[in-house]
Design an enzyme around this catalytic site. Sequence first.
Site, short mmCIF file in Angstrom:
data_model
loop_
_atom_site.label_atom_id
_atom_site.label_comp_id
_atom_site.label_asym_id
_atom_site.label_seq_id
_atom_site.Cartn_x
_atom_site.Cartn_y
_atom_site.Cartn_z
N GLY A 56 40.73 42.18 34.69
CA GLY A 56 40.49 43.24 35.67
C GLY A 56 39.58 44.33 35.12
N CYS A 57 39.81 44.73 33.89
CA CYS A 57 39.00 45.79 33.28
C CYS A 57 37.57 45.32 33.05
CB CYS A 57 39.64 46.28 31.99
SG CYS A 57 41.27 47.03 32.29
#
Length: 165
Positions: A56-57
């Site tokens: 996600g990051c």
Amino acid sequence: MTETDRGIDTAPVRLAPGDPAPEFTLPDADGTPVSLSSYRGRRVIVYCYPAALTPGCTTQAVDFTASAGELAEAGLDIIGISPDAPEKLHTFREKEQLGITLLADPEKQVLTAYGAYGPKKLYGKEVVGVIRSTFVVDAEGKVEKAAYNVKATGHVAKLRRDLGL
């Protein structure tokens, strides 16, 4: 005895438009100190994320990098802050070819000052960690926009729409 004395985490402070953005000086991916005050006169997006090199990051950082040119033309610089060490941020930047400023806050003092560290829900359980958040700081150092619990995917596109870009 307060809730904190009993070990119960209270909700973090939340910033709102018009609040002064908490000042900081943190090391970047190369270990060079970067201060929010050095951006006075320009608007800056400060985004807080849990961990470099996670799916996600990575999506969020790649999206910010892809939009960096358009955001810069609109007078916006980008700073990402995570609790990772500068060495991990360096690896993240090189591996993903990121063109944005990544800052290390291993003590979580800046993340806490921005209300981006504290209790949160993760897979239905309450945990303490980084709350994915994004702030737009105006040229005078005041919070223009504050968004907490943002989604990694699609967030940059939504932010661009919200900013009229």
